[in-house]
Design a protein around this motif. Sequence first.
Motif, mmCIF file in Angstrom:
data_model
loop_
_atom_site.group_PDB
_atom_site.id
_atom_site.type_symbol
_atom_site.label_atom_id
_atom_site.label_comp_id
_atom_site.label_asym_id
_atom_site.label_seq_id
_atom_site.Cartn_x
_atom_site.Cartn_y
_atom_site.Cartn_z
ATOM 1 N N ASN A 144 0.846 -1.188 0.000
ATOM 2 C CA ASN A 144 0.000 0.000 0.000
ATOM 3 C C ASN A 144 0.884 1.241 0.000
ATOM 4 O O ASN A 144 0.999 1.955 0.984
ATOM 5 C CB ASN A 144 -0.924 0.002 1.214
ATOM 6 N N THR A 234 -3.463 0.861 -3.177
ATOM 7 C CA THR A 234 -4.431 -0.219 -3.004
ATOM 8 C C THR A 234 -5.834 0.297 -2.701
ATOM 9 O O THR A 234 -6.722 -0.493 -2.387
ATOM 10 C CB THR A 234 -3.998 -1.180 -1.873
ATOM 11 N N ASP A 235 -6.050 1.598 -2.809
ATOM 12 C CA ASP A 235 -7.379 2.148 -2.554
ATOM 13 C C ASP A 235 -8.334 1.739 -3.671
ATOM 14 O O ASP A 235 -8.016 1.894 -4.856
ATOM 15 C CB ASP A 235 -7.307 3.677 -2.456
ATOM 16 N N GLY A 236 -9.498 1.251 -3.307
ATOM 17 C CA GLY A 236 -10.454 0.765 -4.300
ATOM 18 C C GLY A 236 -10.985 1.844 -5.210
ATOM 19 O O GLY A 236 -11.463 1.564 -6.320
ATOM 20 N N LYS A 239 -9.376 2.322 -8.941
ATOM 21 C CA LYS A 239 -9.969 1.548 -10.029
ATOM 22 C C LYS A 239 -11.367 2.053 -10.359
ATOM 23 O O LYS A 239 -11.719 2.218 -11.539
ATOM 24 C CB LYS A 239 -10.016 0.076 -9.632
ATOM 25 N N ASP A 286 -2.243 -6.899 -3.818
ATOM 26 C CA ASP A 286 -2.743 -5.569 -4.163
ATOM 27 C C ASP A 286 -4.156 -5.638 -4.736
ATOM 28 O O ASP A 286 -5.037 -4.861 -4.362
ATOM 29 C CB ASP A 286 -1.821 -4.894 -5.187
ATOM 30 N N ARG A 290 -7.496 -4.042 -3.108
ATOM 31 C CA ARG A 290 -8.256 -3.006 -3.823
ATOM 32 C C ARG A 290 -9.731 -3.372 -3.891
ATOM 33 O O ARG A 290 -10.610 -2.534 -3.703
ATOM 34 C CB ARG A 290 -7.688 -2.802 -5.229
#
Length: 318
Positions: A144, A234-236, A239, A286, A290
């Motif tokens: 992260n 890695t923050d959703g 995406k 990762d 995410r």
Amino acid sequence: MRALTAVLFLLTVAACGLRPASSFVPPVEPGSIRPVPSLQGTTVRVTSKEFTEQLVLGKIAVLALTAAGADVADQTNVQGSVNARASLTRADADLMWEYTGTGWITYLGQADPVPGAERQFEAVRDLDLRRNGIVWLPPAPLNNSYSIGVTRATAGRWGLTKISDMTRIPVDQRTYCVDHETFGRDDGFLGMLRGYGLEYGKDVPRGNVRRVSVGVLYDSVARGQCAMGMVTTTDGRVKALDLVLLEDDRRFFPQYNAAVTLRRELADAHPEIARIFAPISARLTDDVMRDLNAKVDVDGDVPVLVARDWLRSQGFVK
């Protein structure tokens, strides 16, 4: 609908005075995590920071230890990295997920990251144990780290592919959104500017930096309220909002592999805890993280239910 029902249930429970909503733990049964006789009657106080990934990881720890038979005190959702960490070193908590780079730079005061994930882990593991009596279990693959995130339109307009390309944007349009904690950290925004040879107040005018909460940062970038945002990889929402992450071409940011940390007294008394978390850590990549983060930040699910459902999907609990 399930997330809404869960939230209403948590609020009802809290209103009845049975337990704080943040410490609600849904029932789980052992799966591949089997009951550990020596943990029966042992209280393990689990803490975490307040952002989504830490909440999900903290709940994973709470549920895994519960399935193994420990009496778990859920102390997750502490505001600020330093406060959460201090609860561990003061012995107010026993266990938390932490990041190797954060441990090395922020807590241990080291100026330079160690190249390579394994070497960074070994360095922070050895020094933290020696200085503070904190044991680091082998880390997860998930890293992260920080990055600069931009929209595809911004990347295309200025030809941005790596962080050093920031200087392609004219100074008056070189705007940033940065969360409050990350702003002043040595491994955060101001440190990154120095690492890339930019002077805050000159190359990046002070008025060009918006300090915002993590909750609105990503959407602010997506809406064009700032050209660039200091984001985590890695923050959703990266995406979900189709943000482009710029390459850290000067390798400024250290590795931030997530690992379970615990007080030496607990680790020595219960070495089986390392065996509980080893297979869990191995599956946290990762991409997995995410997706779990997005279930909370994008879909509106509840961290503890996201954690439970993932543990069930992997067969760790039932």
